[in-house]
Write a protein that holds these residues in place. Structure first.
Motif, mmCIF file in Angstrom:
data_model
loop_
_atom_site.group_PDB
_atom_site.id
_atom_site.type_symbol
_atom_site.label_atom_id
_atom_site.label_comp_id
_atom_site.label_asym_id
_atom_site.label_seq_id
_atom_site.Cartn_x
_atom_site.Cartn_y
_atom_site.Cartn_z
ATOM 1 N N TRP B 346 -60.459 -12.817 -31.689
ATOM 2 C CA TRP B 346 -61.163 -12.214 -32.773
ATOM 3 C C TRP B 346 -60.398 -12.368 -34.014
ATOM 4 C CZ3 TRP B 346 -60.032 -8.319 -36.402
ATOM 5 C CH2 TRP B 346 -61.083 -7.616 -36.886
ATOM 6 N N PHE B 347 -59.008 -12.626 -34.182
ATOM 7 C CA PHE B 347 -58.517 -12.847 -35.481
ATOM 8 C C PHE B 347 -58.770 -14.406 -35.979
ATOM 9 C CE2 PHE B 347 -56.264 -8.908 -35.231
ATOM 10 C CZ PHE B 347 -56.073 -8.416 -36.577
ATOM 11 N N ASN B 348 -59.432 -15.165 -34.797
ATOM 12 C CA ASN B 348 -59.457 -16.792 -35.224
ATOM 13 C C ASN B 348 -58.458 -17.664 -35.325
ATOM 14 O OD1 ASN B 348 -61.735 -18.347 -35.626
ATOM 15 N ND2 ASN B 348 -62.738 -16.997 -37.207
ATOM 16 N N ILE B 349 -57.431 -17.170 -34.468
ATOM 17 C CA ILE B 349 -56.094 -17.949 -34.446
ATOM 18 C C ILE B 349 -56.448 -19.366 -33.702
ATOM 19 C CG2 ILE B 349 -53.855 -17.943 -33.596
ATOM 20 C CD1 ILE B 349 -54.413 -15.768 -35.526
ATOM 21 N N SER B 350 -56.073 -20.406 -34.157
ATOM 22 C CA SER B 350 -56.631 -21.841 -33.926
ATOM 23 C C SER B 350 -55.524 -22.364 -32.714
ATOM 24 C CB SER B 350 -56.916 -22.703 -35.061
ATOM 25 O OG SER B 350 -55.572 -22.900 -35.836
ATOM 26 N N PHE B 351 -55.014 -21.722 -31.978
ATOM 27 C CA PHE B 351 -54.336 -22.145 -30.918
ATOM 28 C C PHE B 351 -55.103 -23.558 -30.372
ATOM 29 C CE2 PHE B 351 -53.349 -17.780 -29.984
ATOM 30 C CZ PHE B 351 -52.050 -17.543 -30.794
ATOM 31 N N ASP B 352 -54.115 -24.405 -30.096
ATOM 32 C CA ASP B 352 -54.486 -25.936 -29.284
ATOM 33 C C ASP B 352 -54.277 -25.237 -27.649
ATOM 34 O OD1 ASP B 352 -55.097 -27.901 -31.104
ATOM 35 O OD2 ASP B 352 -53.024 -27.464 -31.817
ATOM 36 N N THR B 353 -53.332 -24.495 -27.468
ATOM 37 C CA THR B 353 -53.220 -23.828 -26.292
ATOM 38 C C THR B 353 -52.648 -22.538 -26.332
ATOM 39 O OG1 THR B 353 -52.226 -24.315 -24.035
ATOM 40 C CG2 THR B 353 -51.014 -25.018 -25.749
ATOM 41 N N PHE B 354 -53.274 -21.359 -25.497
ATOM 42 C CA PHE B 354 -52.408 -20.266 -25.534
ATOM 43 C C PHE B 354 -51.963 -19.871 -23.972
ATOM 44 C CE2 PHE B 354 -52.478 -15.527 -25.344
ATOM 45 C CZ PHE B 354 -51.511 -15.221 -26.109
ATOM 46 N N GLY B 355 -50.840 -20.091 -23.652
ATOM 47 C CA GLY B 355 -50.410 -20.009 -22.338
ATOM 48 C C GLY B 355 -49.758 -18.599 -21.949
ATOM 49 N N ARG B 356 -48.776 -18.852 -20.908
ATOM 50 C CA ARG B 356 -47.782 -17.723 -20.488
ATOM 51 C C ARG B 356 -46.751 -18.294 -19.674
ATOM 52 N NH1 ARG B 356 -52.248 -14.934 -16.475
ATOM 53 N NH2 ARG B 356 -50.454 -13.566 -16.403
ATOM 54 N N THR B 357 -45.947 -17.425 -19.568
ATOM 55 C CA THR B 357 -44.534 -17.989 -19.173
ATOM 56 C C THR B 357 -44.121 -17.747 -17.735
ATOM 57 O OG1 THR B 357 -43.310 -15.528 -19.410
ATOM 58 C CG2 THR B 357 -43.259 -17.367 -21.386
ATOM 59 N N THR B 358 -45.187 -17.046 -16.719
ATOM 60 C CA THR B 358 -45.030 -16.713 -15.436
ATOM 61 C C THR B 358 -45.885 -17.937 -14.870
ATOM 62 O OG1 THR B 358 -46.891 -15.491 -15.794
ATOM 63 C CG2 THR B 358 -44.787 -14.453 -15.642
ATOM 64 N N THR B 359 -45.373 -19.291 -14.927
ATOM 65 C CA THR B 359 -45.820 -20.351 -14.396
ATOM 66 C C THR B 359 -44.895 -21.202 -13.529
ATOM 67 O OG1 THR B 359 -45.600 -21.939 -16.241
ATOM 68 C CG2 THR B 359 -47.720 -20.721 -16.172
ATOM 69 N N ALA B 360 -45.305 -22.062 -12.683
ATOM 70 C CA ALA B 360 -44.597 -22.973 -12.070
ATOM 71 C C ALA B 360 -43.868 -23.964 -12.846
ATOM 72 C CB ALA B 360 -45.202 -23.866 -10.847
ATOM 73 N N GLN B 361 -44.304 -24.372 -13.968
ATOM 74 C CA GLN B 361 -43.549 -25.224 -14.958
ATOM 75 C C GLN B 361 -42.449 -24.479 -15.496
ATOM 76 O OE1 GLN B 361 -43.744 -28.184 -15.498
ATOM 77 N NE2 GLN B 361 -45.804 -28.954 -15.024
ATOM 78 N N GLN B 362 -42.622 -23.228 -15.610
ATOM 79 C CA GLN B 362 -41.564 -22.410 -16.446
ATOM 80 C C GLN B 362 -40.313 -22.251 -15.624
ATOM 81 O OE1 GLN B 362 -41.314 -21.055 -19.530
ATOM 82 N NE2 GLN B 362 -39.621 -19.660 -19.274
ATOM 83 N N THR B 363 -40.675 -22.319 -14.263
ATOM 84 C CA THR B 363 -39.567 -22.305 -13.397
ATOM 85 C C THR B 363 -38.813 -23.609 -13.064
ATOM 86 O OG1 THR B 363 -40.820 -20.458 -12.065
ATOM 87 C CG2 THR B 363 -38.987 -21.535 -10.714
ATOM 88 N N LYS B 364 -39.635 -24.617 -13.122
ATOM 89 C CA LYS B 364 -39.274 -25.972 -13.214
ATOM 90 C C LYS B 364 -38.213 -26.185 -14.313
ATOM 91 C CE LYS B 364 -41.056 -30.598 -12.489
ATOM 92 N NZ LYS B 364 -42.349 -31.273 -12.906
ATOM 93 N N ILE B 365 -38.760 -26.045 -15.493
ATOM 94 C CA ILE B 365 -38.057 -26.724 -16.463
ATOM 95 C C ILE B 365 -36.844 -25.863 -16.792
ATOM 96 C CG2 ILE B 365 -38.339 -26.904 -19.288
ATOM 97 C CD1 ILE B 365 -41.359 -27.382 -18.657
#
Lengths: 174, 872
Positions: B346-365
């Motif tokens: 709604w605020f028109n924030i132009s993220f190229d990506t808006f992710g989250r920290t609870t992912t398998a990649q998070q654990t791996k890295i």
């Protein structure tokens, strides 16, 4: 003497051939120099020091750390004290102090002629011309120094030469 | 050499600071004399400080003494430094001594004091912001900074005398005040008594004469800005005439965006908001919105830009929230992640990506970085005594414990700090500890934990900072916080927690523990990128080619400036580290704090319900961005800024420019024949545009917005003076003049639409559609003002851009969101009792109390964890 005129005198005495143009800023008519390759410079002593460097005569700004600091101290004195106060009383205190300072000195830094001598000479000229013979004698060391600077080659230019009498007239003044 | 000082003599400050800075202090003998003692034999009037040199000479000028110390260290002064010193002696000193005299000796206050120095302060501020350097004489600190800082410190250390609008002065002053030699000098001279320490000296001084013939004129500073050289004007005209041809081709959109060799690669992150709360306006301006402006600007410059963010989802707070709502932690995260994403959309924030920290990649890295630290010997193991509530069956975070302070006996000390004596407390040392949720008494249990050995990494960190900080755009508060952490020495930090909701610790014996958020939350940036592209390492293991900008509120600086860099340096895997750490101060709400539990303040999801468009919110939040100092959101001010700056200034100008084209010239841009006045306007606009670029390159977002408004003010004035609506009815020459003025004005409007794009993307697009601005000109901003709407160009339909906000509308919003009167009484209460009132009398907590506690824990949504929780 307007600051711009004074800076032109300084340019000539430094042997700088191409004259700069100066504008004046604000009520106190602070000089401004528009340099070719940078921002403008404002202020009498700032521009004066810049001109000295331009003329490759850095020695006029002092050679040691001590001398450099002393030169700058008197330049500051010139713009804050000599230019800042114009009441008769102030000037006499100022001359008294200078007189006492110069008691054991040839130039303001001691033994070397510097930009401080030039600018104090220009700044004091208007007061010294008005001094009576008795006053000149009272401020003997100032008179000796002033007379010396006005005879320094290339400094005085068109300014009037102030006459000092070599023999003391008022023997009991001290 | 011997330095003569006198108690409370202001000149001692710069002198001692210069001596400390230039390390001249060692050989210095210091003698204290009375304020009326004549030290220098040839001076009639007393003068201190004075330096007697070994040769017998005296230096009686404060700047000359400072200069001498610098010269002894071999530091010479350039023209610019000399100019500042001369200005200090002739302009600043007279004004300042008057102000100090009024304040200290005569007990005057406010404008009576500030009035005499305001002009001088403005001069410094303007010079700093115009030349756009952190210091007076350029990129590095010089004698001028020390001398002026020393002169100003006694006055400016009282925030009341540092006007809010002078932000450049503010950050300069803050930078210097935090330096060690300056701090020491300030302590020595002011003795923590503030400006009153100058009293013994100042009261012996003659009353300063009310400046004869100086500083009385109110000559506007802008006069100075306006001196344009012939060359500048000629250059602006040449650039203008080239028009659209000078635009480079648009760089093609990539997906995913990856670094390109030989280009400027800008990686932008915004602090990861905590998932389990709705962000308020302060959070939005501190991180995502600020970063968004920079990301959009970066794209306008055609820099290869990746902007990422995401929700920070692990931790105690999420577990508790889940308990409270009767959901699993995962369900809580899923629910709130969507709420966050919607708000930012709604605020028109132009993220190229808006992710989250609870992912398998998070654990791996995270586990990979941990393993690397472990094998390199940067992880310690230790036993920790921790409070555990048997009733709630969990270990208690510091803020969930309360008890009697072991130092002062205060009964309601928190687990991390006592509100009364201010001392830091180790939770197990509390007497009579109580679980804040159920009020039962927790027991001490010992448990194994892992620690990151920060002391071992300190040297690497300092080396890295030494390479990174000079010439970078770290904000002064970020530099200060990082420096003070280092100064106090780093300590090993616990990186594990007894929780379930987190990244598992891959080590035998630690199966039921997870990583503490402050270790793994910053790794979220990496894992979010990894979920965006499998080539994430091209961004994150590429320090030579990637410029990393990280945006956050100041409480987050330690994680980004100390902890993550230490982990990354210790892991020895060539990680990209932050080049520019951009930290804001705090935004308050109507002179109080945002508080969810008290229903005070505007939260992201409610902003949409106000009927005020997102772009207006963006504009106002950016206009008051807490850049350099705290600021406050105020409804009245929002109304004022909308009606004056947007409606009357910007909107009015753009609308008139467009309307003249449609009404007088049938919608076609008329011929322009520039006269010298027009050319000067071109040069002024160009100058302001360049200023805008300089500011944004340094991420001075709020200040750059002022440049946009200045240009539009120039434009309004230009129209007003030239009166095209009258000339259009006049002679042939008059008609031609009306054409030129209209054409130039509509081109300025086009330029403004592009400059506005980072701030108000929707409004920008609307203007561009109305003017039918050709596509490449919409997406590229050069440093010169070009004619992008040449004669004959057909524009579209013009309509007003902004709506007036009415008083009653704002008043009802104020009442709906709290604040004003209500807030004041709240604040009074809060001041008399430092504890939140809700927990004072209750024995068991209801949902409302839990909510209040939760809010306390997650007070700053943008913070990865409250800083206070770090000790464990």
């Amino acid at each position: 003497m307007a600051a711009a005129a004074e800076l032109s005198l300084l340019e000539k005495s430094l042997g700088l051939s191409k004259g700069n143009k100066y504008s004046a800023q604000g009520e106190r008519q602070i000089p401004v120099l528009q340099t070719n390759n940078g921002p403008s410079l404002t202020g009498l002593t700032t521009i004066a020091a810049h001109l000295v460097k331009q003329a490759n005569k850095e020695y006029l700004l002092g050679s040691t750390a001590e001398e450099k600091a002393i030169v700058q101290q008197w330049l500051e004195y010139r713009v804050t004290q000599i230019d800042g106060h114009s009441s008769k009383n102030d000037i006499h205190t100022l001359l008294k102090d200078l007189n006492s300072y110069l008691e054991d000195k040839v130039y303001l830094t001691g033994y070397n002629f510097t930009l401080a001598d030039i600018l104090l000479y220009y700044g004091l000229h208007r007061f010294i011309v008005d001094l009576t013979v008795q006053e000149k004698e009272k401020y003997l060391n100032v008179s000796r120094w002033f007379c010396h600077i006005q005879h320094y080659p290339g400094i005085r230019q068109h300014l009037s030469s102030v006459v000092f009498i070599k023999n003391r007239l008022y023997t009991n003044s001290h | 050499m011997r330095l003569f000082v006198s108690e409370g003599a202001p000149g001692c400050l710069p002198v001692l600071a210069a001596a400390g800075r230039a390390r001249g202090r060692a050989e210095l003998l210091i003698s204290t004399v009375g304020p009326e003692d004549c030290v220098v034999p040839f001076l009639t009037r007393p003068k201190v400080p004075v330096l007697q040199l070994d040769s017998g000479n005296y230096l009686f000028s404060t700047s000359a003494i400072c200069r001498y110390f610098f010269l002894l260290s071999g530091w010479e002064q350039d023209d610019l430094t000399n100019q500042w010193l001369e200005w200090e002696a002739t302009e600043l000193q007279p004004a300042l001594s008057a102000a100090l005299y009024y304040l200290v000796v005569q007990g005057k206050k406010g404008e009576d004091v500030l009035g005499s120095v305001r002009r001088a302060l403005t001069h410094i501020d303007h010079s700093l912001s115009r030349q756009n350097c952190p210091f007076l004489a350029g990129e590095t600190e010089s004698l001028a900074d020390i001398v002026l800082w020393g002169a100003l410190y006694p006055l400016l250390q009282d925030p009341a005398y540092l006007p809010e609008e002078l932000s450049a002065l503010h950050s300069w002053f803050q930078t210097l005040s935090t330096q060690e030699p300056c701090q020491r000098a300030a302590e020595t001279v002011l003795k923590q008594q503030g400006v009153l320490a100058l009293r013994p000296y100042l009261q012996k001084q003659p009353q300063p004469s009310p400046a004869e013939g100086r500083a009385v004129t109110n000559e506007p500073e802008e006069e100075e800005l306006a001196t344009l050289s012939e060359e500048e004007i000629a250059m602006a005209v040449t650039a203008w005439e080239k028009g659209l041809e000078s635009l480079p081709p648009l760089r093609p959109q990539q997906n995913p965006v990856l670094p390109v060799t030989g280009e400027r690669n800008v990686l932008i992150t915004s602090a990861l908001p905590y998932v389990n709360n709705v962000p308020h306006l302060g959070n939005i301006i501190g991180c995502v919105l600020s970063a968004d402006v920079f990301a959009r600007y970066s794209r306008l410059r055609q820099w290869n830009t990746l902007y990422l963010c995401g929700t920070d989802e692990y931790g105690t707070a999420t577990e508790t929230k889940a308990m409270e709502e009767g959901l699993t932690p995962q369900e809580i995260c899923d629910k709130y992640h969507i709420i966050h994403a919607d708000i930012y959309r709604w605020f028109n924030i132009s993220f190229d990506t808006f992710g989250r920290t609870t992912t398998a990649q998070q654990t791996k890295i995270t586990q990979d970085i941990f393993q690397r630290l472990l094998t390199r010997g940067f992880v310690l193991q230790d036993t920790v005594e921790q409070l555990r509530c048997e009733h709630c069956a969990r270990f208690l975070a510091d803020r969930f414990v309360e008890g009697v302070c072991p130092f002062c006996g205060y009964e309601e000390a928190r687990g991390d700090q006592c509100d009364k004596c201010g001392k830091l407390i180790n939770a197990v040392e509390l007497k009579k500890p109580q679980c804040k949720v159920c009020r039962s008494c927790p027991v001490v249990q010992s448990t194994h934990h892992l620690f990151l050995d920060l002391p071992k990494l300190e040297k690497r960190l300092e080396e890295w900072l030494g390479r990174t900080l000079p010439g970078s755009d770290w904000t002064p508060n970020a530099r200060f916080i990082t420096r003070s952490w280092l100064r106090d020495g780093l300590k090993p930090r616990c990186i594990t927690r007894d929780l379930k909701w987190g990244t598992p610790v891959p080590l035998e014996g630690f199966e039921d523990k997870v990583f503490y958020v402050w270790f793994d939350a910053t790794i979220g940036y990496l894992s979010i990128t990894a979920n965006y592209t499998d080539q994430w390492e091209r961004w994150w293991k590429n320090p030579e080619q990637v410029d990393l900008y990280q945006f956050m509120a100041k409480d987050n600086v330690p994680f980004h400036g100390i902890v993550f860099p230490c982990s990354a340096l210790g892991a020895e895997d060539n990680y990209t580290l932050v080049s520019h750490l951009i930290a804001t101060e705090y935004l308050n709400y109507e002179d109080g704090k945002f508080s969810k539990s008290r229903g005070v303040g505007v939260f992201g999801d409610m902003a949409q319900d106000t009927g005020i468009p997102a772009d207006i919110w963006r504009f106002y939040l950016l206009y008051i961005r807490p850049e350099g100092q705290d600021s406050a959101f105020s409804w009245t001010d929002l109304l004022l800024k909308n009606n004056s700056e947007l409606l009357n200034n910007l909107g009015n100008f753009i609308n008139r420019a467009g309307m003249f084209v449609s009404k007088f010239f049938g919608g076609y841009v008329p011929e322009m024949v520039l006269n010298p006045d027009d050319q000067r306007l071109l040069a002024h606009v160009t100058l302001e545009l360049q200023h805008y670029h300089q500011l944004l390159e340094k991420v001075r977002i709020r200040d750059a917005l002022r440049s946009i408004l200045t240009i539009s003010r120039h434009g309004n004035q230009y129209i007003q003076v030239n009166e095209p609506w009258k000339r259009i009815k006049g002679s042939e020459a008059d008609r031609q003049r009306a054409g030129t003025v209209t054409g130039l004005a509509v081109n300025i409007a086009a330029l403004l639409s592009v400059m506005l794009q980072p701030y108000m993307p929707t409004v920008s697009a609307t203007i561009q559609a109305q003017l039918q601005l050709p596509p490449p000109a919409c997406s590229i901003l050069l440093t010169n003002f070009l004619c992008t709407l040449p004669a004959g160009h057909q524009i579209g339909t013009v309509s007003p851009l902004f709506q007036k906000l009415e008083n009653d509308q704002i008043e009802s919003l104020r009442q709906r969101f709290g604040g004003g009167q209500l807030e004041e009484t709240f604040d009074l209460k809060a001041k008399t009792s430092p504890k939140p009132t809700v927990i004072e009398t209750v024995t068991t907590a209801g949902p409302q109390q839990i909510q209040a506690l939760m809010d306390e824990v997650t007070k700053q949504v943008c913070s990865l964890s409250p800083v206070g929780d770090w000790t464990s």
